[in-house]
Each structure stands twice: as C-alpha cells, then as structure tokens.
Design a protein around this motif. Structure first.
Motif, PDB file in Angstrom:
ATOM      1  N   ALA A   1      -4.524   8.920   4.082  1.00  0.00           N
ATOM      2  CA  ALA A   1      -3.339   8.054   4.167  1.00  0.00           C
ATOM      3  C   ALA A   1      -2.062   8.879   4.347  1.00  0.00           C
ATOM      4  CB  ALA A   1      -3.220   7.173   2.918  1.00  0.00           C
TER       5      ALA A   1
ATOM      6  N   SER B   1       0.860  -1.190   0.000  1.00  0.00           N
ATOM      7  CA  SER B   1       0.000   0.000   0.000  1.00  0.00           C
ATOM      8  C   SER B   1       0.892   1.234   0.000  1.00  0.00           C
ATOM      9  CB  SER B   1      -0.845   0.026   1.278  1.00  0.00           C
ATOM     10  OG  SER B   1       0.025   0.024   2.404  1.00  0.00           O
ATOM     11  N   THR B   2       0.267   2.367  -0.082  1.00  0.00           N
ATOM     12  CA  THR B   2       0.962   3.643   0.119  1.00  0.00           C
ATOM     13  C   THR B   2       1.288   3.787   1.607  1.00  0.00           C
ATOM     14  OG1 THR B   2      -0.688   4.501  -1.429  1.00  0.00           O
ATOM     15  CG2 THR B   2       0.759   6.109  -0.374  1.00  0.00           C
ATOM     16  N   SER B   3       0.284   3.435   2.409  1.00  0.00           N
ATOM     17  CA  SER B   3       0.389   3.636   3.857  1.00  0.00           C
ATOM     18  C   SER B   3       1.593   2.907   4.431  1.00  0.00           C
ATOM     19  CB  SER B   3      -0.880   3.123   4.542  1.00  0.00           C
ATOM     20  OG  SER B   3      -2.000   3.794   4.021  1.00  0.00           O
TER      21      SER B   3
ATOM     22  N   PHE C   1      -2.140  -0.019  -7.383  1.00  0.00           N
ATOM     23  CA  PHE C   1      -3.425  -0.432  -7.957  1.00  0.00           C
ATOM     24  C   PHE C   1      -4.192   0.680  -8.662  1.00  0.00           C
ATOM     25  CE2 PHE C   1      -3.775   0.229  -3.344  1.00  0.00           C
ATOM     26  CZ  PHE C   1      -4.781   1.173  -3.249  1.00  0.00           C
ATOM     27  N   LYS C   2      -3.568   1.843  -8.801  1.00  0.00           N
ATOM     28  CA  LYS C   2      -4.245   2.927  -9.518  1.00  0.00           C
ATOM     29  C   LYS C   2      -3.578   3.098 -10.883  1.00  0.00           C
ATOM     30  CE  LYS C   2      -5.511   5.276  -5.223  1.00  0.00           C
ATOM     31  NZ  LYS C   2      -6.949   5.090  -5.163  1.00  0.00           N
TER      32      LYS C   2
ATOM     33  N   SER D   1       0.800  15.015  -0.721  1.00  0.00           N
ATOM     34  CA  SER D   1       0.555  14.305  -1.973  1.00  0.00           C
ATOM     35  C   SER D   1       1.029  15.152  -3.139  1.00  0.00           C
ATOM     36  CB  SER D   1      -0.943  14.032  -2.139  1.00  0.00           C
ATOM     37  OG  SER D   1      -1.359  13.068  -1.203  1.00  0.00           O
TER      38      SER D   1
ATOM     39  N   CYS E   1       0.945   3.541  -4.235  1.00  0.00           N
ATOM     40  CA  CYS E   1       0.233   2.260  -4.328  1.00  0.00           C
ATOM     41  C   CYS E   1       0.421   1.708  -5.748  1.00  0.00           C
ATOM     42  CB  CYS E   1      -1.246   2.437  -3.986  1.00  0.00           C
ATOM     43  SG  CYS E   1      -2.151   3.442  -5.154  1.00  0.00           S
TER      44      CYS E   1
ATOM     45  N   SER F   1      -6.187  13.907  -4.236  1.00  0.00           N
ATOM     46  CA  SER F   1      -7.303  13.038  -4.624  1.00  0.00           C
ATOM     47  C   SER F   1      -8.630  13.767  -4.674  1.00  0.00           C
ATOM     48  CB  SER F   1      -7.468  11.912  -3.616  1.00  0.00           C
ATOM     49  OG  SER F   1      -6.272  11.244  -3.441  1.00  0.00           O
TER      50      SER F   1
ATOM     51  N   ASN G   1       3.632  11.467  -1.180  1.00  0.00           N
ATOM     52  CA  ASN G   1       2.676  10.441  -1.575  1.00  0.00           C
ATOM     53  C   ASN G   1       2.389  10.652  -3.065  1.00  0.00           C
ATOM     54  OD1 ASN G   1       0.452   8.923  -2.207  1.00  0.00           O
ATOM     55  ND2 ASN G   1      -0.770   9.532  -0.441  1.00  0.00           N
TER      56      ASN G   1
ATOM     57  N   SER H   1       0.776   8.445  -5.123  1.00  0.00           N
ATOM     58  CA  SER H   1      -0.160   7.412  -5.585  1.00  0.00           C
ATOM     59  C   SER H   1      -1.064   7.859  -6.717  1.00  0.00           C
ATOM     60  CB  SER H   1      -1.038   6.943  -4.425  1.00  0.00           C
ATOM     61  OG  SER H   1      -0.282   6.106  -3.607  1.00  0.00           O
ATOM     62  N   GLN H   2      -1.381   9.149  -6.776  1.00  0.00           N
ATOM     63  CA  GLN H   2      -2.261   9.614  -7.848  1.00  0.00           C
ATOM     64  C   GLN H   2      -1.446  10.200  -9.003  1.00  0.00           C
ATOM     65  OE1 GLN H   2      -5.200   8.800  -8.156  1.00  0.00           O
ATOM     66  NE2 GLN H   2      -6.340   8.818  -6.239  1.00  0.00           N
TER      67      GLN H   2
ATOM     68  N   PHE I   1      -5.387  13.473   1.241  1.00  0.00           N
ATOM     69  CA  PHE I   1      -5.958  12.146   1.442  1.00  0.00           C
ATOM     70  C   PHE I   1      -5.500  11.619   2.820  1.00  0.00           C
ATOM     71  CE2 PHE I   1      -6.365   7.572   0.844  1.00  0.00           C
ATOM     72  CZ  PHE I   1      -7.621   7.500   0.264  1.00  0.00           C
TER      73      PHE I   1
HETATM   74  C1  LIG Z   1      -3.481  10.093  -2.550  1.00  0.00           C
HETATM   75  C2  LIG Z   1      -3.821   8.688  -2.165  1.00  0.00           C
HETATM   76  N1  LIG Z   1      -2.971   8.017  -1.386  1.00  0.00           N
HETATM   77  C3  LIG Z   1      -3.207   6.754  -1.028  1.00  0.00           C
HETATM   78  C4  LIG Z   1      -4.343   6.087  -1.425  1.00  0.00           C
HETATM   79  C5  LIG Z   1      -4.533   4.685  -0.997  1.00  0.00           C
HETATM   80  O1  LIG Z   1      -3.781   4.384   0.160  1.00  0.00           O
HETATM   81  P1  LIG Z   1      -3.269   2.917   0.453  1.00  0.00           P
HETATM   82  O2  LIG Z   1      -2.468   2.507  -0.746  1.00  0.00           O
HETATM   83  O3  LIG Z   1      -2.477   3.023   1.671  1.00  0.00           O
HETATM   84  O4  LIG Z   1      -4.488   2.069   0.611  1.00  0.00           O
HETATM   85  C6  LIG Z   1      -5.262   6.786  -2.245  1.00  0.00           C
HETATM   86  C7  LIG Z   1      -6.499   6.191  -2.744  1.00  0.00           C
HETATM   87  O5  LIG Z   1      -7.294   5.512  -2.420  1.00  0.00           O
HETATM   88  C8  LIG Z   1      -4.987   8.103  -2.620  1.00  0.00           C
HETATM   89  O6  LIG Z   1      -5.827   8.775  -3.397  1.00  0.00           O
END
Ligand SMILES: Cc1ncc(COP(=O)(O)O)c(C=O)c1O
Length: 380
Positions: free
Chosen positions: A108, A79-81, A206-207, A152, A204, A156, A181, A183-184, A106
């Motif tokens: 996280a 995960s990102t977390s 999965f995006k 981030s 992450c 998000s 972060n 992830s996006q 976000f």
């Molecule tokens: C900016 C951002 N960070 C993290 C996540 C997800 O966090 P993690 O990968 O810890 O579930 C998301 C989306 O769901 C997100 O939009």
C-alpha cells in the motif's frame, strides 16, 4: 502478571486474539455506536439532520487529539491507500521526477507511486529489503529530482520501527515531502505530528485503533495541501457549512481545510460512528499507557522464549521494537505446522512470509501471552 488494560472488549469465546496487526477487535463503546447506527437505519426517524455533520466532526476531533493535530488538517478516509493516493494523484509531476520508497515495505505504501510511472515518474526502492532504514540511507538516496520520500513507520513484514523524526528531518532539510504510512503504529505508539517534520500521514482505522474495516484517516500539512490539485466535489461537504435544508446552492464551497479531501459520504454512520467511539476511548485511556502495556506484554513474550526452540527475528528492545513481534522456530520449515497448531488451540496470530507474527494490544493480558508460549512450547 499484567491484566488487560481495558475490559471493554470481547468476549473472545475462549480464544486469544494476538493479531492486532491484522485487525483490532471492536471495543464495546464502538460496538454500541455501530448498533445505534443500524437501529437508526432500520427506523430512519432516529436519523437527524445534525448527525450528518456531527459524526464526521466528532471523528475528526477525536483523530486530531490522538495525533496532536488541528482538526482542520485531518481528512476522513476509508483506508490507508486513500490518503496516499490523494497525495500521489494531487501533486503535479514531470517526467524524471523521483519518489523514494523502501524495498520490502507493505505494498500500500508503494503502489500509489507506481501508478505514476506512466507519467515518467521513477520509483526508487532503497534498503536491504528488511525494513531497517535510517536517516543516512534516506538522505543518500535523495537526488535532485526526488520529490517525495514515502515509507512506513512500522514495517508489517519485519516488525521494525524506523526513526521517523530523523528521517523526516533529513527530508525537510533537502526540500523533499515526507509521507508516512502509520497504519501499524498509530494507537500503539504515541505521536504528535506537530513535533515531526513529516508532511503527510496515512493510517487505517481497523488495526491499532480498533475501528471497523474500511476506515482510515489522513493528516496533511497545510503547505503540502496547498500543492494538491485533486478536486473532490461532494454535495454533503458543501452542505455541511450551509445546513442540509439549504441544498439548492450548487456553488463549490472553496474550503481550504483537509476535509476538502474527505472520502465521499463522510457521515458514513455504520463505520465512522464506531470508529469515533473507539478513537475517543483509546484517547481517554491514553496512548502512552497503552504503549507501555503492549510493550510489557512483549517483554514477557521475549523473556519466556529465551533459551527455547524459537528465535525472535524483530528488534528485541529500544525504539526500533514495535508491537509486531516476528518469531521463527529454529527450523523455519516447522512454522507452517506450528501456525496450524496454534489455530487449533484457538490462539490467533498471523503467518507472514513463512514467519510467525504476534501482535498484542490493550485487551491482552499475561494469561494470553502464557497461552501462546505454552502452545509454542508444546508444538516446538
Ligand atoms: C503498513 C500497512 N499499511 C496499510 C495496510 C492496509 O492498507 P489499506 O488501509 O489501504 O487497506 C496494512 C495492512 O494490511 C499495513 O500493514
């Protein structure tokens, strides 16, 4: 007319998937890797000892190539977390230390630091709650007790991208760790960590990387890594260096690479074999090309909404524009009904904080955007 950049996705069964900011669909090479992993678990004779080291090594190399990093600085996560918590829990803290985060980010990105409040660490939220944060605001928020700035790259809930180069520079100049972060962003925006002053990146899988859910990775600058006290002893990591047939040695390997922070069971075949295939595929296509494609579709979307009943709320142009486009009907109360109408028409977008979020990626085409705008016009 913009065709899909790659046809190794789907089929989407007549639906249109414009919600990559939630989940990226698995491309065919990744699907095949997942099916191979399942087959090897059904008949484990196909599972070789080498695969236990090959899968994490291939994934690490593919991720490192994608972000312009050295393999040694990449950790494998779920995960990102995960990565954000490695940094938050691994640094040593004193009461009164401060972490700067952004209001409206976000959760996280913020929660790993909130968990330090018991130790007397203060989380300072900056900005106006709309993700529009610049280097001057960050610099002004940094005080003598600030240890970390964490934010981030793309927000998000607003679709706004920050100028991470200048924010990271402001942190470096003030001796503060900059934790990103991404992830996006990673998979849809070119990135070379070597050219930025960030100290850690969490993402992450999965995006925008189109990998399975419950995957992710991190990048840790060696100087930050050296400060982390977060032992993650795991037998397989130790054996990777020695060979699986030499499992009697129970001494710690003492490695100094980022892999010391890998999530346990880093050969995770069901998830990491397909993620490696997806990341390799995106890397082969080229992130510059993917970014140009995604932005072209967003141009088409914005253009066709011009003069309509809809407003674009996220940045319309420039580097601040991301691949997350926020829309609202002139009457925001209509957004709920419109989201339901899109669902019935099998056009998948997200509804967040009462607004409509559209997120196209490499498998989308002009036809998909036309399906969306046609439906929006009917529903408006
Ligand atoms: C900016 C951002 N960070 C993290 C996540 C997800 O966090 P993690 O990968 O810890 O579930 C998301 C989306 O769901 C997100 O939009």
């Amino acid at each position: 007319m913009t065709a899909a950049l790659d046809d190794r996705f789907g089929p989407f069964d007549g639906g249109v998937w414009l919600n990559c900011a939630h989940q990226g669909p698995l491309p065919h090479p990744a699907r095949d890797a997942a099916l191979d992993a399942v087959a090897a678990k059904v008949a484990p004779a196909a599972m070789t000892d080498e695969a236990f080291t090959d899968v994490p090594a291939r994934l690490r190399a593919a991720l490192a190539r994608l972000i312009g990093a050295r393999d040694d600085d990449v950790l494998l996560a779920n995960s990102t977390s995960y990565t954000l918590n490695v940094v938050a829990q691994g640094l040593s803290w004193r009461a009164g230390d401060e972490v700067v985060c952004v209001d409206g980010d976000f959760p996280a990105t913020v929660l790993p630091w909130r968990a330090l409040e018991d130790k007397g660490v203060r989380v300072k939220l900056i900005g106006d709650g709309d993700g529009r944060i610049d280097a001057e605001t960050v610099a002004a928020a940094i005080g003598p007790r600030t240890r970390v700035v964490c934010l981030s790259w793309v927000f998000s809930f607003f679709g706004h991208a920050v100028d991470i180069a200048s924010i990271a520079r402001a942190c470096r100049e003030r001796g503060v760790w900059c934790v990103l972060n991404a992830s996006q962003a990673v998979g849809a925006r070119p990135l070379s960590v070597a050219s930025l002053d960030i100290d850690a990146l969490a993402c992450c899988g999965f995006k925008w990387l189109c990998g399975p859910y419950a995957t992710g990775f991190g990048w840790l600058r060696p100087e930050l890594r050296a400060q982390l006290d977060y032992p993650q002893p795991h037998w397989l990591r130790a054996q990777s260096a020695r060979g699986l047939d030499r499992a009697l040695d129970s001494t710690l390997p003492g490695e100094t690479t980022a892999s010391a922070f890998d999530v346990f069971c880093n050969a995770n075949f069901f998830n990491f074999a397909p993620l490696a295939a997806a990341v390799q595929m995106l890397g082969d296509i080229g992130i510059e090309r993917i970014a140009a494609h995604d932005q072209q579709l967003i141009d088409e979307l914005i253009e066709s909404l011009n003069g309509s009943e809809y407003k674009v709320l996220s940045p319309l142009s420039g580097d601040q524009r991301s691949t997350l486009v926020y829309l609202s009907h002139q009457d925001p109360d209509a957004n709920e009904r419109i989201a339901q109408g899109l669902k019935q028409r099998r056009v998948s977008i997200a509804q967040r904080e009462g607004r409509l979020r559209v997120a196209p990626h490499l498998y989308n085409s002009s036809n998909d955007i036309a399906r969306l705008t046609g439906a929006l016009s009917e529903l408006g």
